[in-house]
Design a protein around this motif. Sequence first.
Motif, mmCIF file in Angstrom:
data_model
loop_
_atom_site.group_PDB
_atom_site.id
_atom_site.type_symbol
_atom_site.label_atom_id
_atom_site.label_comp_id
_atom_site.label_asym_id
_atom_site.label_seq_id
_atom_site.Cartn_x
_atom_site.Cartn_y
_atom_site.Cartn_z
ATOM 1 N N SER A 122 0.873 -1.127 -0.021
ATOM 2 C CA SER A 122 0.036 -0.026 -0.027
ATOM 3 C C SER A 122 0.857 1.158 0.012
ATOM 4 O O SER A 122 1.896 1.468 0.917
ATOM 5 C CB SER A 122 -0.973 -0.048 1.283
ATOM 6 N N ARG A 123 0.735 2.382 -0.806
ATOM 7 C CA ARG A 123 1.233 3.405 -0.900
ATOM 8 C C ARG A 123 0.835 4.328 0.212
ATOM 9 O O ARG A 123 -0.406 4.629 0.290
ATOM 10 C CB ARG A 123 1.043 4.160 -2.317
ATOM 11 N N GLY A 154 -5.290 4.885 -2.326
ATOM 12 C CA GLY A 154 -5.827 3.690 -2.863
ATOM 13 C C GLY A 154 -7.411 3.737 -2.667
ATOM 14 O O GLY A 154 -7.530 3.853 -1.631
ATOM 15 N N SER A 178 -8.543 -0.874 -3.991
ATOM 16 C CA SER A 178 -8.709 -1.528 -5.383
ATOM 17 C C SER A 178 -7.398 -1.178 -6.055
ATOM 18 O O SER A 178 -6.848 -1.733 -7.028
ATOM 19 C CB SER A 178 -9.872 -0.820 -6.140
ATOM 20 N N ASP A 179 -6.438 0.018 -5.763
ATOM 21 C CA ASP A 179 -5.355 0.166 -6.272
ATOM 22 C C ASP A 179 -4.269 0.549 -5.270
ATOM 23 O O ASP A 179 -3.971 1.855 -4.899
ATOM 24 C CB ASP A 179 -5.443 1.824 -7.031
ATOM 25 N N GLU A 203 -1.187 0.487 -4.737
ATOM 26 C CA GLU A 203 0.141 0.948 -5.140
ATOM 27 C C GLU A 203 -0.124 2.663 -5.576
ATOM 28 O O GLU A 203 0.810 3.250 -5.922
ATOM 29 C CB GLU A 203 0.772 0.421 -6.138
ATOM 30 N N ALA A 204 -1.301 3.132 -5.797
ATOM 31 C CA ALA A 204 -1.939 4.348 -6.264
ATOM 32 C C ALA A 204 -1.228 4.713 -7.614
ATOM 33 O O ALA A 204 -0.720 5.810 -7.700
ATOM 34 C CB ALA A 204 -1.233 5.418 -5.132
ATOM 35 N N GLN A 205 -1.171 3.698 -8.385
ATOM 36 C CA GLN A 205 -0.681 4.038 -9.802
ATOM 37 C C GLN A 205 -1.790 4.402 -10.755
ATOM 38 O O GLN A 205 -1.519 5.362 -11.653
ATOM 39 C CB GLN A 205 -0.238 2.691 -10.437
ATOM 40 N N ASP A 206 -3.028 4.346 -10.602
ATOM 41 C CA ASP A 206 -4.428 4.812 -11.466
ATOM 42 C C ASP A 206 -4.586 6.048 -11.220
ATOM 43 O O ASP A 206 -4.749 6.373 -9.991
ATOM 44 C CB ASP A 206 -5.177 3.913 -11.081
ATOM 45 N N GLU A 214 -7.145 7.596 -11.470
ATOM 46 C CA GLU A 214 -8.655 7.768 -10.943
ATOM 47 C C GLU A 214 -8.405 7.670 -9.403
ATOM 48 O O GLU A 214 -9.087 8.203 -8.659
ATOM 49 C CB GLU A 214 -9.531 6.588 -11.768
ATOM 50 N N THR A 215 -7.611 6.986 -9.169
ATOM 51 C CA THR A 215 -7.461 6.781 -7.531
ATOM 52 C C THR A 215 -7.157 8.197 -6.965
ATOM 53 O O THR A 215 -7.839 8.622 -5.890
ATOM 54 C CB THR A 215 -6.124 5.814 -7.080
ATOM 55 N N ASN A 257 -11.736 8.596 -1.535
ATOM 56 C CA ASN A 257 -10.592 8.388 -0.776
ATOM 57 C C ASN A 257 -10.180 9.387 0.324
ATOM 58 O O ASN A 257 -9.865 10.439 0.048
ATOM 59 C CB ASN A 257 -9.481 8.330 -1.550
#
Length: 192
Positions: free
Chosen positions: A54-55, A85, A98-99, A101-104, A106-107, A113
């Motif tokens: 998790s980022r 995320g 759902s993300d 690593e916070a790469q998307d 949209e996150t 969030n």
Amino acid sequence: MSFDWNILPGTGPSADEVESGCYLINVDGWSASSTQNAFEIERREGTLSRPEGSRFYSLKMRLMKHPSTPKAWEGLSLTQNWFIGMDHLDENGKVTLSDPEAQDPETWRSNLNWDVSKLNKFVKATGVTVDDIHPDDISEHVRNTQVWVLIERFPRKNGGFGHTCKMFWSAQEEPESTGPKSEAGGTQVRTT
């Protein structure tokens, strides 16, 4: 020869003693990292599960000298962690990402969030323009800035207290009431 043991770290006031309230803080540091293991984090909102990888962003801050800050707390360090995320509750009430690593992108755009929103409010309060800077790289830009922060203190299940940052204002926008909350629920201005 005598020695004053009260000068050693850990013998004075601790961050656990900082009451809920509004304080002027100095940003000592900012770091980005990923969790090494899955874990649960206790928050005022409840226990949140965070998977491995998790980022998160960690804000290191120090309470500044101000008439509303009790003298014994001046210079105390606090940490605020923001986990990025998209948070989702499953049918059993468990929080997942759902993300992680916070790469998307949209996150980062999501209003769902809580931590993205709080992190954004903090950065805006510093007054630093970060339009083209990745969150991993803003440490040098926000270090040594000062902001007002509304801190909420909550009891931890295993004892002691935790803190969470609820709101931020620029150092130039001093809130109407600052300092620790009074017993009546508002904050009170301390003059000593």
